[in-house]
Design a protein around this motif. Structure first.
Motif, short mmCIF file in Angstrom:
data_model
loop_
_atom_site.label_atom_id
_atom_site.label_comp_id
_atom_site.label_asym_id
_atom_site.label_seq_id
_atom_site.Cartn_x
_atom_site.Cartn_y
_atom_site.Cartn_z
N ALA A 1 0.78 -1.19 0.07
CA ALA A 1 0.18 -0.02 0.08
C ALA A 1 0.93 1.19 -0.07
O ALA A 1 0.05 2.33 -0.09
N GLN A 2 2.12 0.99 -0.14
CA GLN A 2 3.06 2.25 0.03
C GLN A 2 2.61 3.52 0.95
O GLN A 2 2.71 4.40 0.89
N GLN A 3 2.33 3.06 2.16
CA GLN A 3 2.14 3.81 3.19
C GLN A 3 0.71 4.64 3.04
O GLN A 3 0.40 5.62 3.60
N LYS A 4 -0.14 4.14 1.91
CA LYS A 4 -1.27 4.95 1.72
C LYS A 4 -2.41 4.50 2.99
O LYS A 4 -2.34 3.57 3.52
N ALA A 5 -3.36 5.28 3.20
CA ALA A 5 -4.35 5.20 4.07
C ALA A 5 -5.45 4.06 3.59
O ALA A 5 -5.88 4.18 2.45
N VAL A 6 -6.07 3.23 4.46
CA VAL A 6 -6.87 2.00 4.17
C VAL A 6 -7.97 2.09 5.14
O VAL A 6 -7.73 2.38 6.35
N TYR A 7 -9.12 1.99 4.61
CA TYR A 7 -10.32 2.20 5.36
C TYR A 7 -11.37 1.03 5.29
O TYR A 7 -11.39 0.23 4.16
N PRO A 8 -12.30 0.74 6.08
CA PRO A 8 -13.38 -0.22 5.92
C PRO A 8 -14.04 0.19 4.58
O PRO A 8 -14.39 1.40 4.16
N GLY A 9 -14.55 -0.43 3.71
CA GLY A 9 -15.19 -0.16 2.59
C GLY A 9 -16.60 0.73 2.95
O GLY A 9 -17.07 0.72 3.90
N PHE A 10 -16.42 2.00 2.17
CA PHE A 10 -17.61 2.99 2.56
C PHE A 10 -19.17 2.46 2.28
O PHE A 10 -19.42 1.73 1.11
N TYR A 11 -19.85 3.03 3.06
CA TYR A 11 -21.44 2.59 3.21
C TYR A 11 -22.23 3.70 3.12
O TYR A 11 -22.44 4.28 3.99
N ASP A 12 -23.24 3.84 2.37
CA ASP A 12 -23.82 5.04 1.78
C ASP A 12 -25.19 4.44 2.46
O ASP A 12 -25.90 3.31 1.91
N SER A 13 -25.60 5.15 3.66
CA SER A 13 -26.99 4.54 4.29
C SER A 13 -28.28 5.12 3.58
O SER A 13 -29.37 4.99 4.12
N HIS A 14 -28.36 5.92 2.49
CA HIS A 14 -29.46 6.15 2.00
C HIS A 14 -29.12 6.68 0.46
O HIS A 14 -28.72 7.74 0.27
#
Length: 544
Positions: free
Chosen positions: A72-85
Motif C-alpha cells: 500500500a506504500q503507506q497509503k491510508a486504508v479504510y473499511p469499505g464505505f457504506y452509503d446509508s441512503h
C-alpha cells in the motif's frame, strides 16, 4: 508405531501448510480498522473473502503465503464505505436521461433538452432530473408553457432535484389524462389563471404522470445498473442502502444478484404506503451475500425545497405548512402493522411536524424494543422538544450531510431565523442517539461519500463557503463521520458483526485512498481519490 508417527507428521505438515495459504495480504499501509478502539495497524490478511488476521507487515508476510500481495506504500486504508441512503435505480436511470443539475435558469434547461432531443430524436419521452429553481434569478416554479413551445409532440417529464416535484408538458398531461386539476391527498396539482393544470406537480401528484413513462427493457436496465455500480465503486463505496423500491425493482435486483451480475452490497428497502401495505407484508425478509431485504420504507412528507415538508407552523416565505403524504391515522395503521412484522421500519421525515408524528408513532409501538433499530430518514428539521425522542425510543437518525451545504443558501428563507437552528442538527442527533448513519441520497446529491464526509466535518460547500461553516456547532468529528459511513451505517442495517470495520472474521471490504482523510486539510477532502476498492477480497476498482 513408527508408521503412525510418520503419518501424523505428514498430516500436521500439510495442515500447517494449508493454514498458511491465504488469498491476499495488504501491507505497508496505515489501516484505520474502525473497531471499538478506533485502532490502526499496518497490514492484514484475507482468505475466502474475509479478514483472517491483522497486525504488523513483517509478521503477516512471514506467517502467510499469499496468492496476491498489495504494497500500500503507506497509503491510508479504510473499511469499505457504506452509503446509508441512496436511490440506485434513480442513478441508473440518469444514465439514459438529461442531467439538469447546475442549470442556471429554465432557459438553460430548455437548451439542454433541445441538445438531447437532437441527439436522440427517436426517444418516446424526454425525461430529465435535477432542476432547482432556488438557483435561478427567477425563483418561481417553471410551468409547461416553454415546454409546449419547444416540445409540442413529445411528452416531457422533468424532476426537481429532490424528486418531490416535477414539471411536465401538455403532451404528458394528455397521455396521463390529467386535463383538469383536483385535490390530491399528500400532493398538489398547480393550476394556471383558468384553473387548468400548469404542468407543475408536487409529491403524490408526481406519480399521476410518472407512471406512464416507459420502463427500460431488462437488458438496458442491467447495463444502466452496471454503469451506476461502476461509478459507485470508483469512489470507494462497497455497500448501499437502497431506500424504497417497488416490487418490480426488488424482483429485478434478486434476479441480477442471483446471476452474480452485481457486486456492490445492497440493503434494499421495500417501498410501502397504505394502499400496498398488505402486499408488502406478504414478503419475507431475504438475505444473500450481496443483497438483503428486511426493511420497509415509508414516506411521511415531501421536501423543504419544494415546500412539501410538513412543518408545525407556516413556512417563513409562504403561507403554507406543507403536508403529510398520508393522514396521521393512515400512518398509525401502517406502522402498527409493521410493528407486528419482522421488518425494520425506515421513514422519510423532513419537516418538524412530520418528524414529531413519526417519532411519536414509533414510540407508541416500539418504545421498549431498541433491538428493532427503526430509522428516520433525513430528520432534517426537528423541533427542540423532540430531539430527546431519538434516545428515548431508540430511533436511528439516518442523515445526509451534503443536504445541509446544498440547502444552506435558501433554507433560512423557508424556516426563519429561529427554526433554522434546529435544522441539519447532526451533532445534536448524534448526542441523543450515540450513532449517525450517514448517506448521500444520490442522485439528489453526488454519490461521492467524501463530499458528505467533508460537509459533515467542515459544514461548507465545495468552494469553502461560508467561512467558518454553516452552523458549525453541528459539525461532527472526523472519527464520528468515518464511523457514520462505515460501522454505524452497518449497524443501522443489523450488519455490524460482519462488515463496517476491518476486523478478524468480517467481510473483506476495504478501500485505499491517495490521501488520509483523517489528516488532510479540510479544503482538500473532496479531491481525495480512490486508488482501489475491494469487495469480499476481490478488487472491483483499480485506478490506473
Amino acid at each position: 508405531m513408527r508408521i503412525s508417527i510418520l503419518f501424523l507428521s505428514v498430516i500436521l505438515f500439510f495442515s500447517c501448510t494449508t493454514n498458511k495459504e491465504v488469498d491476499l495480504i495488504v501491507y505497508n499501509a496505515k489501516v484505520y480498522t474502525v473497531d471499538s478502539a478506533f485502532s490502526t495497524v499496518d497490514a492484514f490478511a484475507i482468505n475466502n473473502g474475509v479478514f483472517i488476521e491483522l497486525g504488523e507487515s513483517e509478521d503477516l508476510l512471514q506467517k502467510y503465503n499469499a496468492k496476491e500481495k498489495i504494497d500500500a506504500q503507506q497509503k491510508a486504508v479504510y473499511p469499505g464505505f457504506y452509503d446509508s441512503h441512496v436511490h440506485f435505480f434513480g442513478l441508473a436511470n440518469l444514465i439514459d436521461e438529461v442531467d439538469l443539475k447546475g442549470s442556471a435558469s429554465f432557459e438553460e434547461v430548455i437548451e439542454r433538452l433541445q441538445d438531447y432531443h437532437k441527439a436522440y430524436p427517436d426517444k418516446k419521452w424526454l425525461v430529465a432530473g435535477g432542476w432547482d429553481q432556488n438557483l435561478w434569478a427567477d425563483k418561481n416554479y417553471p410551468t409547461k408553457d416553454s415546454l409546449d413551445k419547444y416540445f409540442p409532440e413529445v411528452p416531457v417529464f422533468l424532476s426537481r432535484v429532490d424528486y418531490h416535484a416535477a414539471v411536465v408538458n401538455t403532451k404528458a398531461l394528455h397521455l396521463a389524462t390529467l386535463d383538469s386539476a383536483y385535490v390530491v391527498e399528500g400532493g398538489f396539482i398547480a393550476v394556471d389563471s383558468l384553473g387548468k393544470p400548469n404542468g407543475l406537480l408536487i409529491d403524490n401528484a408526481v406519480e399521476l404522470v410518472a407512471q406512464y413513462i416507459p420502463i427500460p427493457e431488462e437488458k438496458a436496465l442491467y447495463h444502466m445498473l452496471r454503469k451506476a455500480q461502476d461509478s459507485l465503486v470508483s469512489v470507494g463505496l462497497t455497500s448501499i442502502v437502497d431506500a424504497g423500491l417497488s416490487d418490480e425493482e426488488i424482483d429485478i435486483l434478486k434476479k441480477f444478484y442471483n446471476q452474480d451480475s452485481l457486486q456492490i452490497r445492497n440493503y434494499a428497502m421495500l417501498a410501502a404506503n397504505p394502499e400496498n401495505i398488505n402486499r408488502v407484508l406478504r414478503f419475507t425478509p431475504f438475505e444473500s451475500e450481496k443483497l438483503t431485504i428486511k426493511s420497509v420504507k415509508l414516506m411521511a412528507d415531501g421536501a423543504l425545497g419544494s415546500r412539501g415538508a410538513c412543518l408545525l407552523s407556516d413556512y417563513s416565505d409562504e403561507p403554507t405548512k406543507g403536508f403529510l403524504l398520508y393522514s396521521p391515522q393512515e400512518l398509525d395503521n401502517i406502522i402498527r402493522l409493521l410493528a407486528n412484522s419482522s421488518f425494520q421500519v425506515s421513514t422519510h421525515a423532513i419537516g418538524d411536524s412530520a418528524n414529531r408524528v413519526i417519532l411519536d408513532l414509533y414510540g407508541k409501538y416500539i418504545k421498549d424494543k431498541p433491538e428493532r433499530r427503526w430509522r428516520i430518514e433525513h430528520a432534517q428539521v426537528v423541533d427542540s422538544a423532540d430531539f430527546s425522542k431519538f434516545k428515548l425510543f431508540s430511533i436511528i437518525p439516518s442523515v445526509q450531510p451534503v443536504h445541509a451545504t446544498s440547502d444552506m443558501y435558501w433554507a433560512e428563507e423557508r424556516l426563519g431565523e429561529k427554526r433554522i437552528k434546529y435544522a441539519y442538527a447532526y451533532k445534536e442527533l448524534l448526542n441523543q442517539y450515540g450513532k449517525l448513519a450517514l448517506g448521500s441520497d444520490f442522485p439528489v446529491e453526488h454519490f461521492n461519500p467524501l463530499y458528505g464526509f467533508h460537509a459533515a466535518v467542515a459544514r461548507v460547500d465545495d468552494a469553502g463557503f461560508p467561512k467558518g461553516g454553516f452552523q458549525p456547532e453541528n459539525a461532527i468529528s472526523r472519527e464520528d463521520a468515518l464511523r457514520g459511513m462505515t460501522i454505524w451505517a452497518a449497524y443501522s442495517c443489523f450488519q455490524e458483526k460482519k462488515r463496517g470495520s476491518i476486523e478478524k472474521g468480517k467481510d473483506a471490504d476495504f478501500v485505499i485512498l491517495d490521501d488520509d482523510i483523517m489528516q488532510v486539510a479540510a479544503e482538500k477532502l473532496r479531491s481525495v481519490k480512490t486508488l482501489r476498492t475491494v469487495i469480499a477480497g476481490e478488487t472491483v476498482f483499480l485506478r490506473n
